[in-house]
Design a protein around this motif. Structure first.
Motif, PDB file in Angstrom:
ATOM      1  N   ARG A  66     -24.231  12.309  11.291  1.00 40.86           N
ATOM      2  CA  ARG A  66     -23.120  11.604  10.645  1.00 40.86           C
ATOM      3  C   ARG A  66     -23.096  10.133  11.099  1.00 40.86           C
ATOM      4  O   ARG A  66     -23.185   9.820  12.288  1.00 40.86           O
ATOM      5  CB  ARG A  66     -21.827  12.300  11.052  1.00 40.86           C
ATOM      6  CG  ARG A  66     -20.553  11.726  10.468  1.00 40.86           C
ATOM      7  CD  ARG A  66     -19.370  12.409  11.121  1.00 40.86           C
ATOM      8  NE  ARG A  66     -19.339  13.834  10.849  1.00 40.86           N
ATOM      9  CZ  ARG A  66     -18.494  14.440  10.028  1.00 40.86           C
ATOM     10  NH1 ARG A  66     -17.596  13.729   9.369  1.00 40.86           N
ATOM     11  NH2 ARG A  66     -18.525  15.760   9.860  1.00 40.86           N
ATOM     12  N   GLY A  67     -23.005   9.224  10.116  1.00 38.02           N
ATOM     13  CA  GLY A  67     -22.998   7.802  10.445  1.00 38.02           C
ATOM     14  C   GLY A  67     -24.371   7.221  10.700  1.00 38.02           C
ATOM     15  O   GLY A  67     -24.490   6.084  11.176  1.00 38.02           O
ATOM     16  N   GLY A  69     -28.708   7.034   9.210  1.00 33.25           N
ATOM     17  CA  GLY A  69     -29.673   7.296   8.159  1.00 33.25           C
ATOM     18  C   GLY A  69     -29.033   7.428   6.787  1.00 33.25           C
ATOM     19  O   GLY A  69     -28.251   6.576   6.358  1.00 33.25           O
ATOM     20  N   ARG A  70     -29.335   8.551   6.108  1.00 34.37           N
ATOM     21  CA  ARG A  70     -28.834   8.765   4.756  1.00 34.37           C
ATOM     22  C   ARG A  70     -27.574   9.616   4.711  1.00 34.37           C
ATOM     23  O   ARG A  70     -27.124   9.990   3.622  1.00 34.37           O
ATOM     24  CB  ARG A  70     -29.939   9.410   3.900  1.00 34.37           C
ATOM     25  CG  ARG A  70     -31.168   8.530   3.774  1.00 34.37           C
ATOM     26  CD  ARG A  70     -32.247   9.181   2.935  1.00 34.37           C
ATOM     27  NE  ARG A  70     -33.470   8.375   2.926  1.00 34.37           N
ATOM     28  CZ  ARG A  70     -34.602   8.729   2.328  1.00 34.37           C
ATOM     29  NH1 ARG A  70     -34.666   9.893   1.690  1.00 34.37           N
ATOM     30  NH2 ARG A  70     -35.655   7.943   2.375  1.00 34.37           N
ATOM     31  N   SER A  71     -27.028   9.942   5.857  1.00 33.65           N
ATOM     32  CA  SER A  71     -25.758  10.661   5.885  1.00 33.65           C
ATOM     33  C   SER A  71     -24.604   9.672   5.774  1.00 33.65           C
ATOM     34  O   SER A  71     -24.724   8.511   6.193  1.00 33.65           O
ATOM     35  CB  SER A  71     -25.631  11.473   7.175  1.00 33.65           C
ATOM     36  OG  SER A  71     -26.438  12.634   7.118  1.00 33.65           O
ATOM     37  N   PRO A  72     -23.474  10.095   5.225  1.00 32.62           N
ATOM     38  CA  PRO A  72     -22.349   9.181   5.024  1.00 32.62           C
ATOM     39  C   PRO A  72     -21.635   8.859   6.325  1.00 32.62           C
ATOM     40  O   PRO A  72     -21.903   9.441   7.373  1.00 32.62           O
ATOM     41  CB  PRO A  72     -21.442   9.972   4.071  1.00 32.62           C
ATOM     42  CG  PRO A  72     -21.753  11.399   4.348  1.00 32.62           C
ATOM     43  CD  PRO A  72     -23.220  11.443   4.687  1.00 32.62           C
ATOM     44  N   GLY A  73     -20.708   7.927   6.225  1.00 33.22           N
ATOM     45  CA  GLY A  73     -19.916   7.512   7.367  1.00 33.22           C
ATOM     46  C   GLY A  73     -20.273   6.100   7.788  1.00 33.22           C
ATOM     47  O   GLY A  73     -21.402   5.633   7.575  1.00 33.22           O
ATOM     48  N   GLU A  74     -19.320   5.404   8.397  1.00 38.80           N
ATOM     49  CA  GLU A  74     -19.594   4.061   8.892  1.00 38.80           C
ATOM     50  C   GLU A  74     -20.701   4.135   9.937  1.00 38.80           C
ATOM     51  O   GLU A  74     -20.731   5.041  10.772  1.00 38.80           O
ATOM     52  CB  GLU A  74     -18.318   3.458   9.489  1.00 38.80           C
ATOM     53  CG  GLU A  74     -18.433   1.979   9.770  1.00 38.80           C
ATOM     54  CD  GLU A  74     -17.097   1.322  10.035  1.00 38.80           C
ATOM     55  OE1 GLU A  74     -17.086   0.093  10.271  1.00 38.80           O
ATOM     56  OE2 GLU A  74     -16.069   2.031  10.013  1.00 38.80           O
ATOM     57  N   ARG A  75     -21.611   3.177   9.903  1.00 32.66           N
ATOM     58  CA  ARG A  75     -22.809   3.230  10.743  1.00 32.66           C
ATOM     59  C   ARG A  75     -22.439   3.298  12.228  1.00 32.66           C
ATOM     60  O   ARG A  75     -21.674   2.467  12.732  1.00 32.66           O
ATOM     61  CB  ARG A  75     -23.681   2.011  10.511  1.00 32.66           C
ATOM     62  CG  ARG A  75     -24.190   1.828   9.078  1.00 32.66           C
ATOM     63  CD  ARG A  75     -25.058   3.000   8.631  1.00 32.66           C
ATOM     64  NE  ARG A  75     -24.268   4.127   8.123  1.00 32.66           N
ATOM     65  CZ  ARG A  75     -24.798   5.279   7.713  1.00 32.66           C
ATOM     66  NH1 ARG A  75     -26.106   5.461   7.774  1.00 32.66           N
ATOM     67  NH2 ARG A  75     -24.019   6.245   7.271  1.00 32.66           N
ATOM     68  N   GLY A  76     -22.967   4.332  12.894  1.00 33.18           N
ATOM     69  CA  GLY A  76     -22.749   4.497  14.323  1.00 33.18           C
ATOM     70  C   GLY A  76     -21.408   5.104  14.685  1.00 33.18           C
ATOM     71  O   GLY A  76     -21.054   5.134  15.867  1.00 33.18           O
ATOM     72  N   ASP A  77     -20.684   5.615  13.708  1.00 30.68           N
ATOM     73  CA  ASP A  77     -19.347   6.126  13.990  1.00 30.68           C
ATOM     74  C   ASP A  77     -19.237   7.594  13.584  1.00 30.68           C
ATOM     75  O   ASP A  77     -20.055   8.121  12.825  1.00 30.68           O
ATOM     76  CB  ASP A  77     -18.304   5.303  13.234  1.00 30.68           C
ATOM     77  CG  ASP A  77     -16.890   5.542  13.744  1.00 30.68           C
ATOM     78  OD1 ASP A  77     -16.747   6.005  14.897  1.00 30.68           O
ATOM     79  OD2 ASP A  77     -15.935   5.273  12.990  1.00 30.68           O
ATOM     80  N   ALA A  78     -18.213   8.234  14.117  1.00 27.60           N
ATOM     81  CA  ALA A  78     -17.850   9.620  13.792  1.00 27.60           C
ATOM     82  C   ALA A  78     -16.408   9.795  14.235  1.00 27.60           C
ATOM     83  O   ALA A  78     -15.879   8.955  14.985  1.00 27.60           O
ATOM     84  CB  ALA A  78     -18.771  10.607  14.520  1.00 27.60           C
ATOM     85  N   PRO A  79     -15.730  10.840  13.796  1.00 30.83           N
ATOM     86  CA  PRO A  79     -14.364  11.067  14.282  1.00 30.83           C
ATOM     87  C   PRO A  79     -14.274  11.201  15.797  1.00 30.83           C
ATOM     88  O   PRO A  79     -13.195  11.113  16.367  1.00 30.83           O
ATOM     89  CB  PRO A  79     -13.962  12.372  13.582  1.00 30.83           C
ATOM     90  CG  PRO A  79     -14.812  12.436  12.359  1.00 30.83           C
ATOM     91  CD  PRO A  79     -16.108  11.810  12.759  1.00 30.83           C
ATOM     92  N   GLY A  80     -15.385  11.408  16.440  1.00 32.74           N
ATOM     93  CA  GLY A  80     -15.488  11.546  17.889  1.00 32.74           C
ATOM     94  C   GLY A  80     -16.829  12.174  18.200  1.00 32.74           C
ATOM     95  O   GLY A  80     -17.498  12.724  17.315  1.00 32.74           O
ATOM     96  N   ASP A  87     -20.774  19.305  13.953  1.00 36.81           N
ATOM     97  CA  ASP A  87     -21.722  19.177  12.838  1.00 36.81           C
ATOM     98  C   ASP A  87     -22.977  20.009  13.107  1.00 36.81           C
ATOM     99  O   ASP A  87     -23.511  20.670  12.203  1.00 36.81           O
ATOM    100  CB  ASP A  87     -22.131  17.717  12.650  1.00 36.81           C
ATOM    101  CG  ASP A  87     -21.056  16.860  12.007  1.00 36.81           C
ATOM    102  OD1 ASP A  87     -20.156  17.417  11.352  1.00 36.81           O
ATOM    103  OD2 ASP A  87     -21.123  15.619  12.167  1.00 36.81           O
ATOM    104  N   LEU A  88     -23.468  19.975  14.351  1.00 35.54           N
ATOM    105  CA  LEU A  88     -24.659  20.750  14.699  1.00 35.54           C
ATOM    106  C   LEU A  88     -24.379  22.240  14.587  1.00 35.54           C
ATOM    107  O   LEU A  88     -25.230  22.997  14.081  1.00 35.54           O
ATOM    108  CB  LEU A  88     -25.116  20.395  16.116  1.00 35.54           C
ATOM    109  CG  LEU A  88     -26.287  21.207  16.668  1.00 35.54           C
ATOM    110  CD1 LEU A  88     -27.520  21.109  15.772  1.00 35.54           C
ATOM    111  CD2 LEU A  88     -26.623  20.771  18.100  1.00 35.54           C
ATOM    112  N   ASP A  89     -23.220  22.669  15.021  1.00 36.78           N
ATOM    113  CA  ASP A  89     -22.867  24.087  14.907  1.00 36.78           C
ATOM    114  C   ASP A  89     -22.893  24.523  13.457  1.00 36.78           C
ATOM    115  O   ASP A  89     -23.420  25.598  13.120  1.00 36.78           O
ATOM    116  CB  ASP A  89     -21.482  24.312  15.515  1.00 36.78           C
ATOM    117  CG  ASP A  89     -21.094  25.778  15.545  1.00 36.78           C
ATOM    118  OD1 ASP A  89     -21.804  26.566  16.195  1.00 36.78           O
ATOM    119  OD2 ASP A  89     -20.082  26.140  14.904  1.00 36.78           O
ATOM    120  N   ARG A  90     -22.360  23.695  12.567  1.00 40.78           N
ATOM    121  CA  ARG A  90     -22.356  24.037  11.134  1.00 40.78           C
ATOM    122  C   ARG A  90     -23.764  23.943  10.542  1.00 40.78           C
ATOM    123  O   ARG A  90     -24.101  24.699   9.623  1.00 40.78           O
ATOM    124  CB  ARG A  90     -21.423  23.097  10.377  1.00 40.78           C
ATOM    125  CG  ARG A  90     -19.949  23.289  10.682  1.00 40.78           C
ATOM    126  CD  ARG A  90     -19.437  24.665  10.258  1.00 40.78           C
ATOM    127  NE  ARG A  90     -19.618  25.659  11.305  1.00 40.78           N
ATOM    128  CZ  ARG A  90     -19.705  26.957  11.111  1.00 40.78           C
ATOM    129  NH1 ARG A  90     -19.693  27.452   9.901  1.00 40.78           N
ATOM    130  NH2 ARG A  90     -19.847  27.785  12.124  1.00 40.78           N
TER     131      ARG A  90
END
Length: 580
Positions: A66-67, A69-80, A87-90
């Protein structure tokens, strides 16, 4: 070169994350190798490993976090940082659901920040992985600026989340000139990283290194000898503390931080290849933890906490002073007074924490009470309530979709507030039980206050009485055990309770259970706080998530999902009763 497919999966919050899949060549048992990239990078930077490792009989998967490559989200960021772990668990669950490869037949290879994500997942979610390979895990990034971490934390409190740019130059990562050049020209590499992710990385790494004994999966650690990006010492401490019965460590002289992208990486990849082949060719190996209440790290830790300090020593005087302070605080703070009167682990204390309303003698008392309610453990308790609500809602949804009744039992409900709030309007019947007369009286009053008398009832009962649990009527389709097993170190008691629930819940029914694999204030709790059991010291034996899940699995339940707070203190899990 092996061809790959470009795909997406929906993570826990519905965000569609990008990944690549290289199907295995030939027939044979389905096995998966999951590749996790470094910070700032993406799956394309680890794609070379698919061919170079030569494991043609394995499916390979690599995501763009998340955040990145080609995944969405502001670059270098995540909700935490914890969002990356979830995300890895899913992702691994998606591989099982869509590609048909179970976690027991899956291995992970992860670098740098990705390695910390993988290690945190192995610790917090206790997956039954076949193997875990960690290359130069970023347990402690070299920030070079004195007090940089403290400064970033202070600025975050003042400014909120913000971004810093990586100081790392590509020539510090690898001796491979082609990879250095491709790093410089790659438009998908982003230099910024958010402070909440960076500080979350540090916090998670500190916890995982300190409690590495809870990781039981086979682990191979690769350590770069000339790493300019991360410190080596935490990697060594992590390896020394690992609870894995199968573990390897390899030192790679002269290697820079991009361990798996170094110019002379062939010997390192050969070690990975040999390790994975050996793990896949032998039966899944995880040492049992059913006797962890009698031996092992958590047993010894609890013994140390239960042993009193030498009388009149500095430590003894310190804790006497702390206890005296709490008694004084009880004259000001209603929460502290409730804990002193009924036990800090009592249903009354938890109900007070759930309500989260500071009360006390005047402004000073309310200030003291607010400070008490904001202790990290109580914050974790309130997050646990949110997670209980989520997974109880999920269990009810599944039962309704299957055309089943929602008949609920909570075998140690305290006052029952969290259960009544979560189940309101969704359950056909709610049976709350508790051993304490006080909790039963308060729980019945709460049922009346909430107008839930037509559905809910409260009775006194022993959560460890297998016969009584097995005889519950109506037969529950959803059982809850929240905050109970954490208070009792003896696994024999827990197994008896779970056996009763297994007798009561028919195959297809659900169990929601909690755990406490970590707590940063264990000594304070043991030395200063009292329990509901006659005012004795509140000494906790932590159960790792692996231990708790094994107890549930041995009783006849299959774990389906899990939540954990960002501090790693409390977990809530959903399991389903399976056929014998």
């Amino acid at each position: 070169m092996r061809e790959h497919q470009e795909r997406h999966y929906a993570s826990f919050d519905g965000t569609e994350l990008y990944y690549r899949h290289w199907p295995a060549r030939g027939e044979g048992p389905r096995r998966a190798v999951v590749l996790l990239h470094r910070g700032h990078e993406h799956s394309g930077r680890v794609a070379h490993l698919v061919d170079e490792l030569g494991l043609d009989d394995c499916d390979f998967f690599a995501w763009d976090a998340r955040g990145n490559g080609r995944s969405p989200g502001e670059r270098g960021d995540a909700p935490g940082f914890e969002a990356l772990v979830r995300d890895l668990d899913r992702f691994v669950a998606h591989i099982g659901d869509v590609h048909g490869i179970a976690v027991e037949d899956t291995a992970l290879i992860a670098q740098s920040v990705g390695a910390v994500v993988a290690a945190t997942w192995a610790h917090d979610y206790a997956p039954r992985l076949r193997a875990l390979v960690l290359a130069s895990p970023a347990f402690k990034v070299k920030l070079y600026v004195p007090f940089a971490r403290a400064g970033l934390g202070l600025m975050q409190k003042l400014r909120g989340n913000f971004f810093v740019n990586s100081y790392v130059q590509p020539q510090w990562l690898t001796h491979d000139g082609e990879r250095v050049a491709s790093y410089r020209s790659d438009p998908l590499i982003a230099r910024p990283i958010s402070v909440r992710v960076l500080l979350g990385l540090y916090e998670a790494a500190d916890r995982i290194v300190a409690d590495a004994q809870a990781i039981r999966v086979p682990v191979q650690l690769l350590v770069s000898g000339s790493d300019f990006v991360v410190h080596r010492a935490p990697q060594d401490r992590f390896y020394e503390r690992l609870g894995s019965s199968i573990k390897q460590r390899h030192f790679l002289p002269g290697f820079y931080h991009d361990t798996l992208g170094e110019k002379e990486r062939a010997p390192a990849l050969a070690k990975i290849r040999d390790f994975l082949r050996a793990r896949f060719e032998e039966p899944l190996q995880h040492a049992s933890l059913l006797d962890a209440h009698q031996r092992g790290d958590s047993f010894e830790e609890a013994e140390r906490l239960a042993w009193p300090p030498q009388r009149n020593s500095l430590q003894d005087l310190r804790w006497r002073f702390v206890r005296a302070g709490l008694r004084f605080g009880g004259h000001l703070s209603e929460g502290i007074r409730t804990g002193l009167d009924t036990g800090f682990d009592s249903g009354s204390s938890l109900d007070y924490v759930y309500r989260d309303q500071a009360r006390g003698a005047g402004p000073l008392g309310r200030m003291v009470d607010r400070n008490y309610l904001d202790a990290i453990g109580w914050r974790g308790i309130r997050v646990r309530r949110t997670h209980l609500h989520e997974l109880l809602g999920e269990a009810m949804r599944r039962l309704r979709e299957a055309g089943e009744r929602v008949d609920v039992v909570d075998i140690a409900a305290g006052h029952g507030r969290y259960a009544l709030e979560a189940l309101a309007g969704g359950a056909d019947s709610i049976r709350l039980r508790d051993y304490s007369d006080l909790n039963v009286r308060q729980g019945r009053a709460l049922i009346a206050e909430l107008g839930a008398g037509g559905v809910a009832e409260f009775e006194q009962g022993d959560a460890f009485d297998r016969v009584a649990l097995a005889a519950l009527t109506p037969r529950p389709t959803l059982a809850i055990v929240s905050g109970l097993y954490e208070l009792f170190p003896d696994n024999a008691l827990v197994r008896r309770s779970l056996a009763g629930l297994a007798d009561a819940v028919a195959p297809g029914g659900y169990l929601v259970y909690t755990g406490q694999p970590w707590h940063p204030q264990l000594e304070f709790i043991a030395r200063a706080l009292t329990s509901h059991r006659g005012g004795e010291a509140w000494v906790m034996r932590r159960r790792s998530q692996a231990e708790m899940d094994e107890l549930v699995r041995a009783a006849g339940f299959r774990k389906l999902d899990q939540r954990i707070d960002r501090w790693g203190i409390f977990t809530v899990s959903l399991a389903q009763r399976v056929e014998e």
